[in-house]
Design a protein around this motif. Structure first.
Motif, mmCIF file in Angstrom:
data_model
loop_
_atom_site.group_PDB
_atom_site.id
_atom_site.type_symbol
_atom_site.label_atom_id
_atom_site.label_comp_id
_atom_site.label_asym_id
_atom_site.label_seq_id
_atom_site.Cartn_x
_atom_site.Cartn_y
_atom_site.Cartn_z
ATOM 1 N N ASP A 1 2.324 1.823 -3.450
ATOM 2 C CA ASP A 1 1.321 2.337 -4.389
ATOM 3 C C ASP A 1 1.168 3.846 -4.245
ATOM 4 O O ASP A 1 0.984 4.560 -5.231
ATOM 5 N N ARG A 2 1.250 4.329 -3.011
ATOM 6 C CA ARG A 2 1.087 5.756 -2.771
ATOM 7 C C ARG A 2 2.360 6.539 -3.111
ATOM 8 O O ARG A 2 2.310 7.577 -3.782
ATOM 9 N N GLN B 1 3.190 9.107 4.874
ATOM 10 C CA GLN B 1 2.248 8.118 4.340
ATOM 11 C C GLN B 1 2.180 6.898 5.258
ATOM 12 O O GLN B 1 1.202 6.140 5.222
ATOM 13 N N CYS C 1 0.833 -1.214 0.000
ATOM 14 C CA CYS C 1 0.000 0.000 0.000
ATOM 15 C C CYS C 1 0.863 1.258 0.000
ATOM 16 O O CYS C 1 0.568 2.237 -0.696
ATOM 17 N N GLN D 1 3.587 7.413 -6.632
ATOM 18 C CA GLN D 1 2.859 8.461 -7.345
ATOM 19 C C GLN D 1 3.582 9.805 -7.243
ATOM 20 O O GLN D 1 3.308 10.722 -8.013
#
Length: 391
Positions: free
Chosen positions: A35-36, A108, A32, A39
């Motif tokens: 994935d963040r 994050q 997860c 970006q």
């Protein structure tokens, strides 16, 4: 920063909290997180391999989860977070990752952790989650602060290393001899200057050094480095010439031309810096209160020649002042004025116009000067000696 847990050990609440933590999957958290983070532009460009980001993310989540368990935040857990923070901070600093991107990525961790915990929690865990939210944030924020501090220390260390290395390269140019071509090539690469680039070299004496420092600082603010080499009696600086209007180096050159310093332009490459610096330093030493700009070979050659001739002990010309002593003050002033005007232009007509007299009058004064001093200023070889003597 030590996080003090505010919850008792072996209570139903703490047991339930630990059960939720046990349900977390480091692999899922890491996926997860990736994935963040991928970006973000600075992470997406491949500067840091995804495998490296995955490895450190997994290690950080493992350390964070252990730190979130009920009870006191032990020295071992603090040390574990510090070790991860050290590795992440140093590696990201060395990779040139901006600190803003690093901190965005680290925070994050909270979003990912909290999302996974809330997904595991049931409706009956609402009060527990409210109680533990601050602890999760404090632990993640502590880790972020440790990482940021490590990053900043490493960036400072890198800047010091770069500065020391650069000063070493600069110092090599001012050694007892010109470095050989292979060393010059290495210096050029280290300084980011082509070995054969046309350079500008300036030097100041101690009292005039602050003004040159200001020019160097102004160029740095515009993102351009002027290389400096401190000397016991002043400062020497050099930089690649740039004639583009408005460019930082072009403006720096223009500013230096207005300083009381020695200036040598059109220096042919790094191999010429040492000799040009010696000339610039000598010119700087000849600057006086009457000078409002840089001394160059064009405007101060006579002073330089006088200095070199004086070093030999040989007189440049006979004592002109003594020869003119037989004149009255008025005649002496007129003769000196006429000769200086003629030496400046080499034109009888121009000098006569400048002094508002007839050309025959000017020629008579030049002839009278010759009678008294033995110097015929209309003869270039004799005139040159007087220019040097009066410089």
């Amino acid at each position: 920063m030590v996080i003090t847990q505010k919850h008792s050990i072996n209570t139903p609440e703490s047991e339930r909290w630990n059960t939720l933590l046990d349900g977390l999957s480091v692999e899922r958290l890491t996926n997860c997180f990736l994935d963040r983070v991928l970006q973000l532009e600075d992470y997406r460009d491949g500067t840091l391999p995804a495998s490296e980001i995955r490895r450190t993310a997994a290690a950080s989540f493992e350390a964070l989860i252990e730190s979130l368990r009920s009870g006191q935040d032990s020295p071992e857990l603090v040390a574990a977070r510090q070790d991860i923070a050290l590795e992440v901070g140093v590696s990201r600093a060395r990779a040139g990752l901006p600190v803003e991107s690093l901190m965005t990525a680290i925070r994050q961790d909270f979003t990912v952790l909290w999302s996974e915990l809330t997904a595991l929690a049931g409706s009956s865990d609402a009060e527990l989650m409210v109680h533990r939210a601050e602890t999760v944030w404090e632990v993640v924020d502590s880790y972020a602060a440790q990482t940021q501090a490590t990053y900043m220390r490493e960036r400072q260390r890198m800047a010091q290393e770069a500065s020391s290395l650069r000063q070493g390269h600069v110092a090599a140019l001012f050694g007892t001899a010109v470095p050989p071509p292979e060393i010059l090539s290495r210096i050029a690469e280290g300084l980011g200057v082509a070995a054969g680039a046309t350079l500008v070299v300036a030097a100041t004496t101690t009292e005039n050094t602050p003004a040159l420092h200001l020019v160097v600082a102004a160029a740095a603010r515009r993102g351009t480095d002027l290389f400096t080499h401190p000397m016991p009696d002043g400062l020497t600086a050099f930089w690649a010439a740039d004639d583009r209007p408005g460019s930082p180096r072009q403006e720096a050159t223009a500013q230096v031309r207005s300083l009381r310093c020695g200036l040598v332009e059109q220096v042919p490459g790094l191999a010429g810096v040492r000799t040009a610096a010696q000339t610039a330093r000598t010119l700087a030493s000849l600057a006086g209160e009457q000078d409002s700009g840089a001394l160059t070979m064009s405007n101060a050659w006579a002073r330089l020649a006088r200095l070199r001739l004086a070093e030999t002990g040989a007189p440049v010309v006979p004592d002109v002042d003594s020869a003119l002593a037989s004149c009255g003050p008025a005649e002496r002033a007129r003769l000196s004025e006429a000769v200086r005007s003629y030496l400046a232009s080499g034109s009888v007509a121009r000098s006569a116009e400048e002094l508002f007299c007839h050309r025959n009058t000017l020629m008579n004064r030049l002839h009278r000067f010759e009678q008294l001093t033995g110097i015929d200023v209309t003869v270039p070889q004799q005139a040159a000696r007087l220019v040097v003597a009066w410089s």
